[in-house]
Structure formats: structure tokens, C-alpha cells
Write an enzyme that holds these catalytic residues in place. Structure first.
Site, short mmCIF file in Angstrom:
data_model
loop_
_atom_site.label_atom_id
_atom_site.label_comp_id
_atom_site.label_asym_id
_atom_site.label_seq_id
_atom_site.Cartn_x
_atom_site.Cartn_y
_atom_site.Cartn_z
N TYR A 101 2.44 -5.32 5.52
CA TYR A 101 2.15 -6.40 4.84
C TYR A 101 2.57 -7.80 5.24
O TYR A 101 3.71 -7.74 5.49
CB TYR A 101 2.51 -6.17 3.17
CG TYR A 101 2.17 -7.27 2.30
CD1 TYR A 101 1.07 -7.10 1.43
CD2 TYR A 101 3.17 -8.33 2.17
CE1 TYR A 101 1.11 -8.23 0.77
CE2 TYR A 101 2.76 -9.38 1.55
CZ TYR A 101 1.76 -9.30 0.52
OH TYR A 101 1.31 -10.39 -0.13
N GLU A 189 -2.61 -14.14 2.84
CA GLU A 189 -1.87 -12.82 2.77
C GLU A 189 -2.91 -11.92 3.79
O GLU A 189 -4.07 -11.51 3.69
CB GLU A 189 -2.08 -12.24 1.33
CG GLU A 189 -1.47 -10.80 1.24
CD GLU A 189 -2.00 -10.51 -0.47
OE1 GLU A 189 -0.87 -10.54 -1.29
OE2 GLU A 189 -2.83 -9.91 -0.46
#
Ligand code: GDP
Ligand code: MN
Length: 386
Positions: A101, A189
Site C-alpha cells: 500500500y 493512493e
């Protein structure tokens, strides 16, 4: 402003951030043609302004162009968290070794951008954040100096990612940061950022939210604005009825009142009392019986709503008229859930009497805090009995 994954990928490419090859398709036939051009296994991905598409069945592998057609046919028209899919992205499937992530977002506590990196990326990142937050490394970035190389190293060496890839990851992080700043993103993101079986570092998801206040200088990006695309089914209906309504899926207490500030505060207070608000609904400055009933009908469309807190600051509004109106129309509501009504203003004592004597689950509250506690109690009692 939210943009689609395929649009965010364009911004990535402009900043030299590695992504797999892919194109957007509005029909199954277009999806098939793209898959044929890619010439190997592809992934067909729903393009909607919401996350969690994988878990909702909106991301599917396709071995052949014909399969890409079938998957696109299944995904286009699908409902994901209340939004209808009208296009898909068809990408070259990647052989994944590691899922990380990586993101930048605004840390509202420190008024800074924050770099977030974790080796435990993928569709369960929310679960990781809730149960093992130590697996997520965060580094605040001073806006005066920008992202520093030592901070990138801090993130890489503190997050459990494969440090033999430190150089590629570091360059990747820097590019994403530059992209984030250049497009005035409030969120950039990548989940997952992957290390492929071949050892490459690439982004296979892309999420960027642009700061609305920056759209005056991000004119090209402003063209991607899709008015109404973020509204779910309940919000769309409410909008058609001229209501100011925001849905918070998953909550079980409906919240409404007269005035945006009052309603927002009411949501906070319900939360503080241990409850979970299902919506924001402002029925405008003057609380009329018709306005209140229209609002209650909209709130009750979501079957999760098990109780409603109405917070009305009466001022010169006759609160007894509002109370009598609610009592009279209560049985006509689509469902009869407990309703707590905080009324202050002209003739509130009479309003209290009307509600106290109505023989319906309508409860008068003298203050916002009292009302919030009462509705939470009633909803919890209802859930315990169910
Ligand atoms: P999200 O669920 O909306 O975040 O959509 P993602 O784009 O992150 O896709 C969900 C999941 O699908 C990813 O976490 C991967 O596990 C899987 N996935 C997506 N693209 C590929 C791919 O090219 N190859 C493989 N093997 N899996 C993929
Ligand atoms: Mn993702």
C-alpha cells in the site's frame, strides 16, 4: 473531486509512474477489442467513484478476448455501493508477487501531507489498519521543505517492504509525491503497489482525489468532473425531491434538522452518544410539517434506519404545529420507527405535551444531548429485542 482509475493512470503516466497497459471500454465489444490488442490475460475493472471494487465482484480476470467480453458484460450495469458501473478498464494482467500500500493524503491533525506505506497492501488494508496498525508506516511531510530522501528511506525501512527494491520503490514514491503536488491531490493512493514475479515495481490500482478548491487552476482536470456520479440511489432520489441529503451507508440512526450546521453538529453528538448516523438531512431554515415529512420519508428509504433524531431549532417557528404535524402524519410513514424530537422555540411546552400524550414512539427532548442519548437507547433496545 473524485476521478476514475483510468484517469488517475493518465496522471501517473504523465509523471513517469509505471503502470500496466490498459484502456477504458464503454461496451463489452470495446473490452474485447482491447483485450485482443493486449493479446494475453487481462483484468476487467469496474470504473466507479468508490473503493472496494474487488470485494464487490467488480474486478475480474479474463483469459481470452471473449472472456473479456463476458466479464465486461457482467460488470457494466453492476451496482457497487449504490453506484452503477457504466464503463470498465481493461488492463494487461500482472503476475503479482507482493502487494503493498502506498499513499499520500492530508493529515488533518498536523495540517501536513502524510506518506503512508505498508507491506500489507491489497483489498484488506482497512482490516490491517484496524487490527495491526503497526504494519502501516506514516511519515509527515513539512510543506516548506517537501518530501526528503531520508523520509523515503524511513518509510521503506520501517514498513516491512522488500528492501532489495529500495531504489525502485524510492523513485516510485518520489514520483507519486510530485504527481500529488502537481495536480493538487488531497489523496493519491496506490493499493496495491506490486512487485511482480519479474521483479518490477508497478501500480495496478490508482486513486486520486483532487482538491475542489484547486479546480480553478487545474482546468484540464476539472473537465473530468461528473456531476452526480458520486450519488448513491438514496441520494439521487433525495436530490430529485430537492432535498439536501447525504447518505452514510451502514449507520442506523437517521438525522435531520433545520440548518446545515445544526445537522452536522447533531451527527457528531449522536456519534458521541455511541450511535451511528445514517445520513445528513437539512430541511431548510423553516421547519414545516410538509418539509419534515418529506425528509423523514427520504431517510426511511434505507432499511438500515432503525430510529430518527429530529433536531429543530424553532426560533419563531411554532414548535407545537410541527409536533402536531409529525404526530398526525406518523402512521403514514413507510415504516414506524422510534423518533426523538428536540424542539426549542415558540410554544415548546405545548409541543412537549403533544408528544408526551400521543401514544406513539415519538419522544420529546429538551436538549440535543438528551435527544441523542435517547435515540441511541431506543435504537439499541430495538436491536436487542429483534
Ligand atoms: P479495489 O478493490 O477497488 O481497490 O480494486 P483493485 O484495483 O485494487 O483490485 C482488487 C484486487 O484485484 C487487487 O488487490 C489484486 O489482488 C487483484 N488484481 C487487480 N489487478 C490484478 C492483476 O493484474 N493481476 C492479478 N493477479 N490480480 C489483480
Ligand atoms: Mn485497490
Amino acid at each position: 473531486m473524485k476521478i476514475h482509475e483510468y484517469q488517475a493512470r493518465e496522471l501517473f503516466k504523465a509523471h513517469d509512474i509505471p503502470v500496466n497497459h490498459g484502456e477504458v471500454a464503454y461496451t463489452p465489444a470495446e473490452a474485447k477489442a482491447i483485450a485482443a490488442k493486449i493479446g494475453k490475460m487481462t483484468v476487467v475493472k469496474a470504473q466507479v467513484h468508490v473503493g472496494g471494487r474487488g470485494k464487490a465482484g467488480g474486478v475480474k480476470l479474463a483469459k481470452t478476448p471473449d472472456e473479456a467480453f463476458e466479464k465486461a458484460e457482467a460488470i457494466i450495469g453492476m451496482d457497487i455501493k449504490g453506484l452503477t458501473v457504466d464503463r470498465v478498464l481493461v488492463v494487461d494482467a500482472v503476475d503479482i508477487k507482493e502487494e503493498y500500500y502506498l499513499g499520500f493524503t492530508v493529515n488533518r491533525d498536523d495540517n501536513k501531507l502524510v506518506l503512508i506505506l505498508s507491506a500489507a497492501g491489497g483489498v484488506d488494508i482497512e482490516e490491517v489498519a484496524a487490527t495491526t496498525p503497526e504494519k502501516i508506516m506514516t511519515v509527515n511531510i513539512d510543506p516548506m521543505t517537501g518530501l526528503q530522501d531520508y523520509q523515503i528511506r524511513q518509510a521503506i525501512y520501517g514498513s516491512g517492504v522488500d528492501t532489495t527494491k529500495a531504489r525502485a520503490l524510492g523513485s516510485f514514491i518520489k514520483k507519486l509525491y510530485n504527481c500529488c503536488i502537481a495536480v493538487d491531490a488531497e489523496l493519491a493512493e496506490i493499493n496495491p503497489l506490486v512487485i511482480t514475479a519479474q521483479g518490477d515495481v508497478i501500480a495496478i490500482d490508482a486513486k486520486i482525489n483532487i482538491d475542489d478548491s484547486a479546480l480553478v487552476r487545474q482546468k484540464d482536470l476539472a473537465e473530468w468532473r461528473e456531476i452526480g456520479a458520486d450519488l448513491d440511489q438514496y441520494e439521487k432520489l433525495a436530490k430529485e425531491e430537492g432535498l439536501t441529503y447525504v447518505h452514510l451507508p451502514g449507520g442506523n440512526i437517521g438525522v435531520c434538522g433545520n440548518g446545515a450546521g445544526l445537522v452536522m453538529t447533531t451527527m457528531d453528538v449522536v456519534k458521541k452518544a455511541g450511535g451511528s448516523p445514517n445520513n445528513f438531512l437539512d430541511f431548510g431554515g423553516s421547519a414545516t410539517k410538509e418539509g419534515v415529512m418529506k425528509g423523514l420519508n427520504a431517510i426511511l428509504r434505507d432499511p438500515d434506519v432503525q430510529g430518527i433524531f429530529i433536531n429543530v431549532f424553532g426560533g419563531i417557528t411554532r414548535t407545537d404545529v410541527v409536533a402536531a404535524g409529525i404526530v398526525e402524519a406518523y402512521d403514514e410513514l413507510p415504516r414506524q420507527v422510534p423518533i426523538v424530537i428536540r424542539l426549542t422555540g415558540t410554544r415548546e411546552e405545548i409541543a412537549r405535551e403533544i408528544l408526551d400524550n400521543c401514544n406513539k414512539p415519538l419522544v420529546f427532548a429538551g436538549s440535543m444531548w438528551e435527544g441523542a442519548q435517547k435515540i441511541v437507547e431506543l435504537v439499541n433496545a430495538g436491536a436487542a429485542n429483534a
